[in-house]
Design a protein around this motif. Structure first.
Motif, PDB file in Angstrom:
ATOM      1  N   ALA A  91       0.849  -1.198   0.000  1.00  0.00           N
ATOM      2  CA  ALA A  91       0.000   0.000   0.000  1.00  0.00           C
ATOM      3  C   ALA A  91       0.879   1.240   0.000  1.00  0.00           C
ATOM      4  N   VAL A  92       0.249   2.367  -0.204  1.00  0.00           N
ATOM      5  CA  VAL A  92       0.897   3.643   0.080  1.00  0.00           C
ATOM      6  C   VAL A  92       0.621   3.961   1.545  1.00  0.00           C
ATOM      7  N   TYR A  93       1.686   4.229   2.264  1.00  0.00           N
ATOM      8  CA  TYR A  93       1.562   4.504   3.691  1.00  0.00           C
ATOM      9  C   TYR A  93       1.653   6.009   3.924  1.00  0.00           C
ATOM     10  N   TYR A  94       0.681   6.513   4.684  1.00  0.00           N
ATOM     11  CA  TYR A  94       0.587   7.937   4.958  1.00  0.00           C
ATOM     12  C   TYR A  94       0.773   8.215   6.440  1.00  0.00           C
ATOM     13  N   CYS A  95       1.527   9.240   6.728  1.00  0.00           N
ATOM     14  CA  CYS A  95       1.674   9.741   8.080  1.00  0.00           C
ATOM     15  C   CYS A  95       0.678  10.881   8.271  1.00  0.00           C
ATOM     16  N   ALA A  96       0.099  10.964   9.458  1.00  0.00           N
ATOM     17  CA  ALA A  96      -0.891  12.002   9.734  1.00  0.00           C
ATOM     18  C   ALA A  96      -0.675  12.556  11.139  1.00  0.00           C
ATOM     19  N   ALA A  97      -1.016  13.826  11.304  1.00  0.00           N
ATOM     20  CA  ALA A  97      -0.817  14.490  12.593  1.00  0.00           C
ATOM     21  C   ALA A  97      -2.018  15.349  12.939  1.00  0.00           C
ATOM     22  N   ASP A  98      -2.260  15.471  14.233  1.00  0.00           N
ATOM     23  CA  ASP A  98      -3.357  16.315  14.692  1.00  0.00           C
ATOM     24  C   ASP A  98      -3.010  16.856  16.067  1.00  0.00           C
ATOM     25  N   PRO A  99      -3.336  18.122  16.334  1.00  0.00           N
ATOM     26  CA  PRO A  99      -2.972  18.720  17.621  1.00  0.00           C
ATOM     27  C   PRO A  99      -3.777  18.202  18.814  1.00  0.00           C
ATOM     28  N   LYS A 100      -4.841  17.476  18.595  1.00  0.00           N
ATOM     29  CA  LYS A 100      -5.602  16.925  19.711  1.00  0.00           C
ATOM     30  C   LYS A 100      -4.825  15.778  20.347  1.00  0.00           C
ATOM     31  N   ARG A 101      -4.993  15.649  21.652  1.00  0.00           N
ATOM     32  CA  ARG A 101      -4.183  14.681  22.384  1.00  0.00           C
ATOM     33  C   ARG A 101      -4.833  13.311  22.521  1.00  0.00           C
ATOM     34  N   THR A 102      -6.111  13.225  22.303  1.00  0.00           N
ATOM     35  CA  THR A 102      -6.793  11.945  22.482  1.00  0.00           C
ATOM     36  C   THR A 102      -6.494  10.998  21.340  1.00  0.00           C
ATOM     37  N   THR A 103      -6.612   9.727  21.585  1.00  0.00           N
ATOM     38  CA  THR A 103      -6.382   8.717  20.555  1.00  0.00           C
ATOM     39  C   THR A 103      -7.542   8.725  19.561  1.00  0.00           C
ATOM     40  N   ASN A 104      -7.204   8.618  18.304  1.00  0.00           N
ATOM     41  CA  ASN A 104      -8.232   8.630  17.259  1.00  0.00           C
ATOM     42  C   ASN A 104      -7.750   7.810  16.090  1.00  0.00           C
ATOM     43  N   TRP A 105      -8.600   6.920  15.607  1.00  0.00           N
ATOM     44  CA  TRP A 105      -8.203   6.085  14.476  1.00  0.00           C
ATOM     45  C   TRP A 105      -9.033   6.363  13.231  1.00  0.00           C
ATOM     46  N   SER A 106      -9.685   7.521  13.226  1.00  0.00           N
ATOM     47  CA  SER A 106     -10.484   7.907  12.070  1.00  0.00           C
ATOM     48  C   SER A 106      -9.699   8.856  11.173  1.00  0.00           C
ATOM     49  N   ILE A 107      -9.848   8.696   9.871  1.00  0.00           N
ATOM     50  CA  ILE A 107      -9.182   9.578   8.926  1.00  0.00           C
ATOM     51  C   ILE A 107      -9.554  11.026   9.192  1.00  0.00           C
ATOM     52  N   SER A 108     -10.796  11.272   9.546  1.00  0.00           N
ATOM     53  CA  SER A 108     -11.267  12.636   9.784  1.00  0.00           C
ATOM     54  C   SER A 108     -10.674  13.244  11.049  1.00  0.00           C
ATOM     55  N   GLY A 109      -9.991  12.437  11.835  1.00  0.00           N
ATOM     56  CA  GLY A 109      -9.413  12.925  13.074  1.00  0.00           C
ATOM     57  C   GLY A 109      -8.031  13.524  12.938  1.00  0.00           C
ATOM     58  N   TYR A 110      -7.566  13.682  11.695  1.00  0.00           N
ATOM     59  CA  TYR A 110      -6.219  14.183  11.456  1.00  0.00           C
ATOM     60  C   TYR A 110      -6.248  15.367  10.516  1.00  0.00           C
ATOM     61  N   LEU A 111      -5.560  16.408  10.940  1.00  0.00           N
ATOM     62  CA  LEU A 111      -5.570  17.665  10.201  1.00  0.00           C
ATOM     63  C   LEU A 111      -4.488  17.715   9.131  1.00  0.00           C
ATOM     64  N   TYR A 112      -3.364  17.105   9.414  1.00  0.00           N
ATOM     65  CA  TYR A 112      -2.215  17.205   8.516  1.00  0.00           C
ATOM     66  C   TYR A 112      -1.823  15.827   8.002  1.00  0.00           C
ATOM     67  N   TRP A 113      -1.429  15.794   6.728  1.00  0.00           N
ATOM     68  CA  TRP A 113      -1.082  14.538   6.068  1.00  0.00           C
ATOM     69  C   TRP A 113       0.200  14.692   5.256  1.00  0.00           C
ATOM     70  N   GLY A 114       0.952  13.599   5.195  1.00  0.00           N
ATOM     71  CA  GLY A 114       2.100  13.560   4.305  1.00  0.00           C
ATOM     72  C   GLY A 114       1.680  13.116   2.918  1.00  0.00           C
ATOM     73  N   GLN A 115       2.659  13.025   2.033  1.00  0.00           N
ATOM     74  CA  GLN A 115       2.382  12.690   0.641  1.00  0.00           C
ATOM     75  C   GLN A 115       2.347  11.177   0.410  1.00  0.00           C
TER      76      GLN A 115
END
Length: 123
Positions: A91-115
């Motif tokens: 697959a293509v593996y993507y890194c994602a980041a979000d300033p919220k501290r709680t655990t989240n496994w939803s795509i919508s839970g991440y504000l920033y994404w790598g390429q």
């Protein structure tokens, strides 16, 4: 501006290992939750693993026991160690980041994404 840059992907054989890296710039990583997601051809992007700001982690069942996420806040980098790779990990593996501290496994839970970085596992 937060930027995420993944690296470390490649072509390997089943059973091999790879380590992906995700370098974050523009913000200090320490308080962010960081996730890895992947998208195989013809499939939707799916959750792989998340690590929160206390370094607690949560894995998808498909990778549990084979993948390990870690973070080096001093280097603003998150790693994904992938062992015992299988063809279905391709697959293509993507890194994602979000300033919220709680655990989240939803795509919508991440504000920033790598390429993304391509991982191909041959049988």
């Amino acid at each position: 501006q937060v930027q995420l840059v993944e690296s470390g992907g490649g072509l390997v054989q089943a059973g091999d290992s790879l380590r992906l890296s995700c370098v974050v710039s523009g913000r200090t990583l320490s308080s962010y939750r960081m996730g890895w997601f992947r998208q195989a051809p013809g499939k939707e992007r799916e959750f792989v693993v998340v690590i929160n700001w206390t370094a607690g982690s949560y894995y998808a069942d498909s990778v549990k026991g084979r993948f390990t996420i870690s973070r080096d806040n001093a280097k603003n980098t998150v790693y994904l160690q992938m062992n015992s790779l299988k063809p279905e990990d391709t697959a293509v593996y993507y890194c994602a980041a979000d300033p919220k501290r709680t655990t989240n496994w939803s795509i919508s839970g991440y504000l920033y994404w790598g390429q993304g970085t391509q991982v191909t596992v041959s049988s």
